[in-house]
Motif scaffolding. Sequence first.
Motif, mmCIF file in Angstrom:
data_model
loop_
_atom_site.group_PDB
_atom_site.id
_atom_site.type_symbol
_atom_site.label_atom_id
_atom_site.label_comp_id
_atom_site.label_asym_id
_atom_site.label_seq_id
_atom_site.Cartn_x
_atom_site.Cartn_y
_atom_site.Cartn_z
ATOM 1 N N GLY A 324 10.475 117.427 12.735
ATOM 2 C CA GLY A 324 10.103 116.417 13.701
ATOM 3 C C GLY A 324 9.756 116.868 15.101
ATOM 4 O O GLY A 324 10.148 116.238 16.060
ATOM 5 N N ALA A 325 9.063 117.948 15.261
ATOM 6 C CA ALA A 325 8.581 118.321 16.592
ATOM 7 C C ALA A 325 7.400 119.246 16.444
ATOM 8 O O ALA A 325 7.468 120.258 15.747
ATOM 9 N N GLY A 326 6.291 118.899 17.056
ATOM 10 C CA GLY A 326 5.153 119.812 17.085
ATOM 11 C C GLY A 326 5.364 120.812 18.201
ATOM 12 O O GLY A 326 5.422 120.443 19.367
ATOM 13 N N LEU A 327 5.553 122.066 17.869
ATOM 14 C CA LEU A 327 5.943 123.041 18.889
ATOM 15 C C LEU A 327 4.815 123.975 19.285
ATOM 16 O O LEU A 327 4.786 124.486 20.404
ATOM 17 N N LEU A 328 3.907 124.226 18.375
ATOM 18 C CA LEU A 328 2.899 125.247 18.671
ATOM 19 C C LEU A 328 1.817 125.186 17.608
ATOM 20 O O LEU A 328 2.099 124.872 16.456
ATOM 21 N N GLU A 329 0.602 125.469 18.022
ATOM 22 C CA GLU A 329 -0.476 125.670 17.053
ATOM 23 C C GLU A 329 -1.120 127.010 17.364
ATOM 24 O O GLU A 329 -1.503 127.269 18.500
ATOM 25 N N ILE A 330 -1.200 127.835 16.344
ATOM 26 C CA ILE A 330 -1.728 129.189 16.538
ATOM 27 C C ILE A 330 -3.008 129.329 15.736
ATOM 28 O O ILE A 330 -3.059 128.970 14.553
ATOM 29 N N ARG A 331 -4.023 129.853 16.383
ATOM 30 C CA ARG A 331 -5.233 130.255 15.660
ATOM 31 C C ARG A 331 -5.285 131.767 15.676
ATOM 32 O O ARG A 331 -5.228 132.388 16.728
ATOM 33 N N VAL A 334 -7.458 137.561 11.400
ATOM 34 C CA VAL A 334 -6.994 138.888 11.002
ATOM 35 C C VAL A 334 -7.689 139.287 9.697
ATOM 36 O O VAL A 334 -7.833 138.463 8.793
ATOM 37 N N THR A 335 -8.093 140.516 9.625
ATOM 38 C CA THR A 335 -8.873 141.034 8.496
ATOM 39 C C THR A 335 -9.915 139.991 8.098
ATOM 40 O O THR A 335 -10.760 139.636 8.902
ATOM 41 N N ARG A 336 -9.856 139.480 6.878
ATOM 42 C CA ARG A 336 -10.899 138.540 6.462
ATOM 43 C C ARG A 336 -10.446 137.090 6.515
ATOM 44 O O ARG A 336 -11.029 136.222 5.887
ATOM 45 N N TYR A 337 -9.401 136.816 7.268
ATOM 46 C CA TYR A 337 -8.860 135.460 7.327
ATOM 47 C C TYR A 337 -8.983 134.855 8.721
ATOM 48 O O TYR A 337 -8.829 135.538 9.723
ATOM 49 N N ARG A 338 -9.268 133.574 8.732
ATOM 50 C CA ARG A 338 -9.121 132.777 9.939
ATOM 51 C C ARG A 338 -8.044 131.745 9.663
ATOM 52 O O ARG A 338 -8.200 130.885 8.803
ATOM 53 N N ILE A 339 -6.955 131.867 10.381
ATOM 54 C CA ILE A 339 -5.764 131.098 10.053
ATOM 55 C C ILE A 339 -5.470 130.079 11.143
ATOM 56 O O ILE A 339 -5.500 130.390 12.329
ATOM 57 N N ARG A 340 -5.190 128.862 10.711
ATOM 58 C CA ARG A 340 -4.640 127.854 11.593
ATOM 59 C C ARG A 340 -3.194 127.670 11.167
ATOM 60 O O ARG A 340 -2.924 127.289 10.028
ATOM 61 N N LEU A 341 -2.288 127.976 12.072
ATOM 62 C CA LEU A 341 -0.864 127.884 11.741
ATOM 63 C C LEU A 341 -0.220 126.789 12.578
ATOM 64 O O LEU A 341 -0.182 126.865 13.807
ATOM 65 N N LEU A 342 0.280 125.773 11.880
ATOM 66 C CA LEU A 342 0.953 124.659 12.543
ATOM 67 C C LEU A 342 2.446 124.947 12.566
ATOM 68 O O LEU A 342 3.057 125.175 11.520
ATOM 69 N N CYS A 343 3.016 124.955 13.766
ATOM 70 C CA CYS A 343 4.423 125.324 13.920
ATOM 71 C C CYS A 343 5.243 124.107 14.332
ATOM 72 O O CYS A 343 4.982 123.508 15.383
ATOM 73 N N TYR A 344 6.209 123.768 13.516
ATOM 74 C CA TYR A 344 7.048 122.607 13.785
ATOM 75 C C TYR A 344 8.500 123.018 13.971
ATOM 76 O O TYR A 344 8.939 124.064 13.496
ATOM 77 N N GLY A 345 9.226 122.129 14.646
ATOM 78 C CA GLY A 345 10.673 122.280 14.740
ATOM 79 C C GLY A 345 11.332 121.288 13.804
ATOM 80 O O GLY A 345 10.783 120.223 13.521
ATOM 81 N N GLY A 346 12.493 121.659 13.321
ATOM 82 C CA GLY A 346 13.233 120.771 12.442
ATOM 83 C C GLY A 346 14.711 120.830 12.781
ATOM 84 O O GLY A 346 15.161 121.752 13.466
#
Length: 393
Positions: A324-331, A334-346
């Motif tokens: 239940g907390a949106g803490l960070l979004e990382i783009r 790396v190598t052949r990937y484009r990553i969207r990482l959604l970081c939550y708190g619980g």
Amino acid sequence: MTDADLPAFRAALLDWYAAHGRDLPWRRTRDPYPIWVSEVMLQQTTVAAVVPYWERFLEAFPTVEALAAAPESAVLRLWEGLGYYSRARNLHAAAKAVVERGEWPRSVEGLRDLPGVGRYTAGAVASFAFGLPAPIVEANTLRLYARLLAYRGDPRSSAGQAALWDFAERILPPSPSESGESGSGVDPGLVNQAVMELGGTVCTVKEPRCGECPVSDWCGAFTTGLQSEIPLPKARPKITEVTEATVAVRRADGAVLVRQRDADERWAGLWDFPRFEPPSELTTNVPTLDARQPALPLGDGDTPLLAWLSTAVQEQTGVRCEVGAGLLEIRHGVTRYRIRLLCYGGTRLGGRLRSGATMRWIQPAALTDLPLSKTGRQFATRLADLSWEGDSP
DNA sequence: AATTCGGGGAA
DNA sequence: TTCCCAGAATT
């Protein structure tokens, strides 16, 4: 280039290297240990990136015995940020093998038996540390040799590799035993350093500086004007887009849940927050960071994902939690990937850690001691900065 | 022979 | 952004 040209070729090469070679720290020793560490770090990694890692690593583990005795997590922590972490695990395993064996293998074949040591690295250590006439082909010499030979095919194919390795062996100075005489007196390791340096600083990928090249007289590409056509470029991998989600589950005392990644996973041996690749229909409606600045308020777009993550965390770790907390979004690219990482708190609601897996409750500030991935470190830094106090996040 | 490896730096 | 990097191991 005929065999008759080789002495003049080597002389021009070595004169140039004596005048223009960089003073890289691992060139100041003939001790196989620091040389080997540098060669492994330099696999698919630029000199500029390696230098500070090499210095820290050698300070922490000054000898192969010290490395062999270290916990693997300490080795990985010092490797953090360099990528290709199997190199660090193999380095550690190889150190143990050398110590167990009691001495360094002093042949290319013996060196190649060490984990993480292939044909290039074995030749590098054999020639730089032991002065053996062992050929090398890597990124710089692949380019240099392909141009010298005016090799029009794919230098990465097996036929191309065979031609380049053959040339790499041919340019080495004759050893005393081979010539049956006194030998040339030239150190094969010095020739190998010189060709790599030339490939790295003069015979560059784009706009090679042939005017400054000491061996352009013997260069098939230069004499035919094909410098920019040779070597054929490496095929470009297709980019894969992925969206992942990760959860920092917080306990009442502020500790968060982390797990050590299994040997058969990516980032084996590193620590991570529970991390998942949710079904795409759960992430496509999650607003982007830009759409909800300055904070990361949760909205309807997050709701189905939060419920899914809660279940996923329990299945993976045994811990019941409310996400239940949106803490960070990382783009992260790396190598052949484009990553969207959604970081939550619980928040932990209950449950016990599943047995069998390596998991730990840890204060965010203490995460500095554990090896994490690039994105894991970004999240950990955010958690420590947040202080993340108060009630349910 | 092709793919994986989940990082960083320089232009 | 794009391209490349002192490759090795696995499939």
